[in-house]
Design a protein around this motif. Structure first.
Motif, PDB file in Angstrom:
ATOM      1  N   ALA A 167       0.826  -1.196   0.000  1.00 34.80           N
ATOM      2  CA  ALA A 167       0.000   0.000   0.000  1.00 34.80           C
ATOM      3  C   ALA A 167       0.871   1.260   0.000  1.00 34.80           C
ATOM      4  O   ALA A 167       0.540   2.273  -0.628  1.00 34.80           O
ATOM      5  N   PHE A 168       1.992   1.204   0.694  1.00 37.61           N
ATOM      6  CA  PHE A 168       2.891   2.349   0.797  1.00 37.61           C
ATOM      7  C   PHE A 168       3.612   2.610  -0.526  1.00 37.61           C
ATOM      8  O   PHE A 168       3.781   3.735  -0.955  1.00 37.61           O
ATOM      9  N   LEU A 169       4.016   1.513  -1.184  1.00 38.64           N
ATOM     10  CA  LEU A 169       4.764   1.643  -2.441  1.00 38.64           C
ATOM     11  C   LEU A 169       3.881   2.081  -3.598  1.00 38.64           C
ATOM     12  O   LEU A 169       4.334   2.739  -4.527  1.00 38.64           O
ATOM     13  N   ALA A 170       2.596   1.691  -3.553  1.00 36.58           N
ATOM     14  CA  ALA A 170       1.707   1.978  -4.672  1.00 36.58           C
ATOM     15  C   ALA A 170       1.449   3.482  -4.782  1.00 36.58           C
ATOM     16  O   ALA A 170       1.406   4.203  -3.784  1.00 36.58           O
ATOM     17  N   ASP A 171       1.310   3.922  -6.036  1.00 32.93           N
ATOM     18  CA  ASP A 171       0.990   5.326  -6.293  1.00 32.93           C
ATOM     19  C   ASP A 171      -0.519   5.434  -6.449  1.00 32.93           C
ATOM     20  O   ASP A 171      -1.064   5.166  -7.508  1.00 32.93           O
ATOM     21  N   THR A 182      -6.415   7.330 -11.378  1.00 34.94           N
ATOM     22  CA  THR A 182      -6.630   7.828 -12.743  1.00 34.94           C
ATOM     23  C   THR A 182      -6.523   6.712 -13.772  1.00 34.94           C
ATOM     24  O   THR A 182      -7.173   6.754 -14.811  1.00 34.94           O
ATOM     25  N   ALA A 183      -5.701   5.717 -13.489  1.00 36.50           N
ATOM     26  CA  ALA A 183      -5.477   4.676 -14.489  1.00 36.50           C
ATOM     27  C   ALA A 183      -6.631   3.678 -14.551  1.00 36.50           C
ATOM     28  O   ALA A 183      -6.983   3.187 -15.618  1.00 36.50           O
ATOM     29  N   PHE A 184      -7.227   3.375 -13.398  1.00 35.25           N
ATOM     30  CA  PHE A 184      -8.224   2.290 -13.382  1.00 35.25           C
ATOM     31  C   PHE A 184      -9.645   2.771 -13.119  1.00 35.25           C
ATOM     32  O   PHE A 184     -10.592   2.065 -13.405  1.00 35.25           O
ATOM     33  N   PHE A 185      -9.772   3.983 -12.542  1.00 42.20           N
ATOM     34  CA  PHE A 185     -11.119   4.395 -12.136  1.00 42.20           C
ATOM     35  C   PHE A 185     -11.532   5.675 -12.837  1.00 42.20           C
ATOM     36  O   PHE A 185     -11.938   6.633 -12.216  1.00 42.20           O
ATOM     37  N   ASN A 186     -11.362   5.653 -14.168  1.00 41.39           N
ATOM     38  CA  ASN A 186     -11.825   6.797 -14.946  1.00 41.39           C
ATOM     39  C   ASN A 186     -13.319   6.630 -15.201  1.00 41.39           C
ATOM     40  O   ASN A 186     -13.747   5.833 -16.028  1.00 41.39           O
ATOM     41  N   PHE A 187     -14.110   7.415 -14.438  1.00 42.11           N
ATOM     42  CA  PHE A 187     -15.550   7.162 -14.461  1.00 42.11           C
ATOM     43  C   PHE A 187     -16.185   7.551 -15.782  1.00 42.11           C
ATOM     44  O   PHE A 187     -17.181   6.998 -16.194  1.00 42.11           O
ATOM     45  N   LYS A 188     -15.562   8.508 -16.469  1.00 38.05           N
ATOM     46  CA  LYS A 188     -16.096   8.883 -17.782  1.00 38.05           C
ATOM     47  C   LYS A 188     -15.970   7.709 -18.748  1.00 38.05           C
ATOM     48  O   LYS A 188     -16.929   7.355 -19.455  1.00 38.05           O
ATOM     49  N   THR A 189     -14.782   7.072 -18.760  1.00 34.36           N
ATOM     50  CA  THR A 189     -14.595   5.909 -19.627  1.00 34.36           C
ATOM     51  C   THR A 189     -15.585   4.809 -19.265  1.00 34.36           C
ATOM     52  O   THR A 189     -16.208   4.185 -20.118  1.00 34.36           O
ATOM     53  N   MET A 190     -15.736   4.607 -17.962  1.00 36.05           N
ATOM     54  CA  MET A 190     -16.698   3.592 -17.517  1.00 36.05           C
ATOM     55  C   MET A 190     -18.072   3.890 -18.077  1.00 36.05           C
ATOM     56  O   MET A 190     -18.741   3.016 -18.625  1.00 36.05           O
ATOM     57  N   GLY A 191     -18.485   5.139 -17.933  1.00 39.37           N
ATOM     58  CA  GLY A 191     -19.799   5.524 -18.418  1.00 39.37           C
ATOM     59  C   GLY A 191     -19.925   5.298 -19.910  1.00 39.37           C
ATOM     60  O   GLY A 191     -20.948   4.805 -20.386  1.00 39.37           O
ATOM     61  N   ASP A 192     -18.828   5.605 -20.650  1.00 43.11           N
ATOM     62  CA  ASP A 192     -18.878   5.441 -22.103  1.00 43.11           C
ATOM     63  C   ASP A 192     -19.016   3.979 -22.505  1.00 43.11           C
ATOM     64  O   ASP A 192     -19.544   3.669 -23.572  1.00 43.11           O
ATOM     65  N   MET A 193     -18.490   3.100 -21.658  1.00 40.47           N
ATOM     66  CA  MET A 193     -18.508   1.672 -22.026  1.00 40.47           C
ATOM     67  C   MET A 193     -19.907   1.070 -21.932  1.00 40.47           C
ATOM     68  O   MET A 193     -20.217   0.103 -22.617  1.00 40.47           O
ATOM     69  N   PHE A 194     -20.735   1.670 -21.067  1.00 37.53           N
ATOM     70  CA  PHE A 194     -22.098   1.157 -20.948  1.00 37.53           C
ATOM     71  C   PHE A 194     -22.983   1.796 -21.999  1.00 37.53           C
ATOM     72  O   PHE A 194     -22.737   2.931 -22.389  1.00 37.53           O
ATOM     73  N   PRO A 195     -23.990   1.132 -22.494  1.00 38.27           N
ATOM     74  CA  PRO A 195     -24.379  -0.237 -22.144  1.00 38.27           C
ATOM     75  C   PRO A 195     -23.698  -1.295 -23.010  1.00 38.27           C
ATOM     76  O   PRO A 195     -23.947  -2.475 -22.805  1.00 38.27           O
ATOM     77  N   ASN A 196     -22.851  -0.851 -23.974  1.00 41.34           N
ATOM     78  CA  ASN A 196     -22.354  -1.825 -24.948  1.00 41.34           C
ATOM     79  C   ASN A 196     -21.555  -2.975 -24.331  1.00 41.34           C
ATOM     80  O   ASN A 196     -21.558  -4.086 -24.853  1.00 41.34           O
ATOM     81  N   VAL A 197     -20.866  -2.686 -23.241  1.00 42.22           N
ATOM     82  CA  VAL A 197     -20.078  -3.746 -22.627  1.00 42.22           C
ATOM     83  C   VAL A 197     -20.972  -4.908 -22.191  1.00 42.22           C
ATOM     84  O   VAL A 197     -20.572  -6.071 -22.207  1.00 42.22           O
TER      85      VAL A 197
END
Lengths: 255, 265
Positions: free
Chosen positions: B28-32, B38-53
């Motif tokens: 946990a300490f080493l992780a940025d 920003t790399a995994f929880f981009n909510f805009k991208t998530m939103g764009d993926m639905f509903p097609n995913v």
């Protein structure tokens, strides 16, 4: 039809280098009950399993109700529909309920309609006193009930002869009587029966003929009262003494 | 005085817990965390993926897997019966097939079917047939062994009873043995279905139209237009939506059949 139901002549069977049956002649008259007794390893179960060719004989001739089963051109599946068999381990089809156990071969082999098959099944379940278990699964039944269902299953094919391979050996002692009762009733109704058993009381009371086997041979045969009540051969006497009075004898192999 | 055995075991357990906590803290300490956010929880991208995913990718993954599983099950059953056949060449063919397709990566089978077979035989499969054949061919190799084991696990007395009632060998197999075998192998077959679900991701090697995308292909495509790795997280979760319930189903079936497999610590 002839009076002879099962005729076995010169039957030999070996497993690999082990000779299990060394020349057996047996005649069973129609309507008779023949009990085969003897120590384990004497070949009595193998003999029974040869009668419907579950074991392929190496030599000899087996004729059941005029059909020679040892003829290579015989339709063995057809012949087996006329030979009912009851196993030591019941062998009910565990994925089917009781009624389906009794109807599946009627439907698939005898091509009976569903209604007819069910009527016959229920009639035979009634004969063994288990009509109310028609919709149970085999695993829900006691051993004695399972064996009675197995008898009813065989009867549903309308066999001419019934083979019983130690039908009570896997049962709890208090359940043996139920199965023997059904078998006695069958015998009284005139069914031709070939029974491998250790139940001497049953053999004595029900059998028309008792065959004592040892070491792949028939040692002694005759009316039940004589073979069991007054055996002539030494080996028969020894065996019966051990079976009928097991606590008063030493080890069977004093070597 | 030396510690008692029980005391020692207790301290050993505590030390293990401590070690695990330390490792977690270090990671946990080493992780940025900002980067991870920003790399995994981009909510805009998530939103764009639905509903097609869901409506395209998840749906197609399910369809492809089901097709492959159905074909693989049928072929696996045939192979299992060949393996148990009294005719020696059948046994050889089944053995060679199973060893071959278990021994090569599924990806090679996909490439072979998608590009090799059309070249060699001048036939072009549509996408569904390719996927069904490729997944099925690979799955069958694994399922054949499972089915064979299941058939052999059915007590011999069942066949003897069936034969004594006049059923032929084949009739006894179909009516009595195979239904019981499938009950026995339901748990391992469910595991096979999980593996196939994941193997369906290999379809990316074949050219797919947009409405034919399955989860992995969909994720990769979205990734190429996305500033973050969020699509990978999303499709990963989608796979879990399929595979976790199957895993539970498998364990449930195993318990219900009184499976003797006890989990090993």
């Amino acid at each position: 039809m002839s009076e002879i139901s099962v005729e076995i002549t010169g039957l030999k069977k070996s497993f690999g280098s082990l000779d299990v049956l060394k020349g057996i002649d047996v005649t069973v008259n129609r309507g008779d009950v023949v009990c085969i007794i003897g120590p384990s390893g004497s070949g009595k179960s193998t003999l029974l399993r040869c009668v419907n060719l579950l074991e392929e004989p190496n030599d000899g001739k087996i004729v059941v109700n005029g059909v020679e089963l040892t003829d290579p051109d015989v339709d063995i599946d057809l012949a087996r529909t006329k030979i009912g068999m009851v196993f030591q381990s019941f062998n009910l089809f565990s994925h089917l309920n009781v009624l389906a156990n009794l109807t599946v071969a009627q439907r698939k082999v005898l091509k009976r309609g569903e209604k007819e098959a069910q009527e016959i099944a229920l009639r035979n379940l009634d004969r063994v006193g288990l009509k109310e278990k028609a919709n149970s699964m085999p695993a829900q039944l006691s051993g004695g009930q399972q064996q009675r269902v197995a008898i009813a299953r065989a009867l549903s094919m309308d066999p001419d002869v019934m083979l019983f391979d130690e039908p009570t050996s896997a049962l709890d002692p208090e359940l043996v009587g139920d199965v023997l009762g059904v078998m006695r009733q069958l015998a009284d109704e005139g069914m031709t029966m070939l029974v491998v058993t250790h139940e001497m009381q049953f053999a004595r009371e029900v059998a028309d003929k008792v065959i004592f086997m040892d070491g792949g041979y028939i040692v002694e045969e005759g009316p039940a009262a004589e073979v069991i009540g007054n055996p002539q051969e030494e080996r028969t006497q020894e065996f019966l003494a051990r079976v009928l009075d097991p606590t008063h004898h030493g080890p069977s192999d004093p070597a | 005085m030396a510690l008692s055995k029980r005391k020692r075991a207790e301290y050993f357990r505590y030390s293990q817990y401590t070690l695990l906590v330390v490792i977690a803290v270090v990671i946990a300490f080493l992780a940025d965390w900002e980067q991870i956010r920003t790399a995994f929880f981009n909510f805009k991208t998530m939103g764009d993926m639905f509903p097609n995913v869901i409506t395209i990718a998840l749906k197609n993954t399910l369809i492809y897997t089901a097709l492959g599983f159905a074909f693989g099950l049928a072929l696996g059953l045939v192979l299992a019966l060949m393996k148990l056949s009294s005719i020696a060449p059948y046994r050889w063919i089944a053995t060679i097939y199973i060893e071959f397709f278990r021994g090569i990566p599924a990806l090679l089978v996909f490439i072979g079917l998608a590009f090799g077979v059309p070249l060699a035989f001048q036939i072009q499969f549509d996408i569904y047939s390719t996927v069904m054949l490729a997944l099925g061919i690979v799955g069958a190799a694994y399922m054949a062994e499972t089915i064979r084991a299941g058939i052999q696990a059915v007590p011999k007395g069942q066949v003897e009873a069936a034969r004594s009632l006049g059923m032929s060998q084949g009739r006894a197999m179909i009516t009595i043995v195979i239904p019981q075998a499938f009950r026995i192998i339901l748990p391992p077959l469910t595991n096979e279905l999980i593996l196939l679900t994941k193997d369906s991701s290999l379809i990316y090697i074949i050219g797919l139209a947009r409405d034919q995308y399955e989860l992995t292909k969909f994720g990769r495509e979205t990734l190429s237009r996305s500033p973050s790795l969020t699509p990978i997280l999303v499709v990963g979760l989608c796979y879990l939506i399929i595979t976790l319930p199957l895993g539970y189903l498998s364990r449930y079936l195993e318990r219900r059949s009184g499976g003797k497999k006890v989990s090993v610590l």
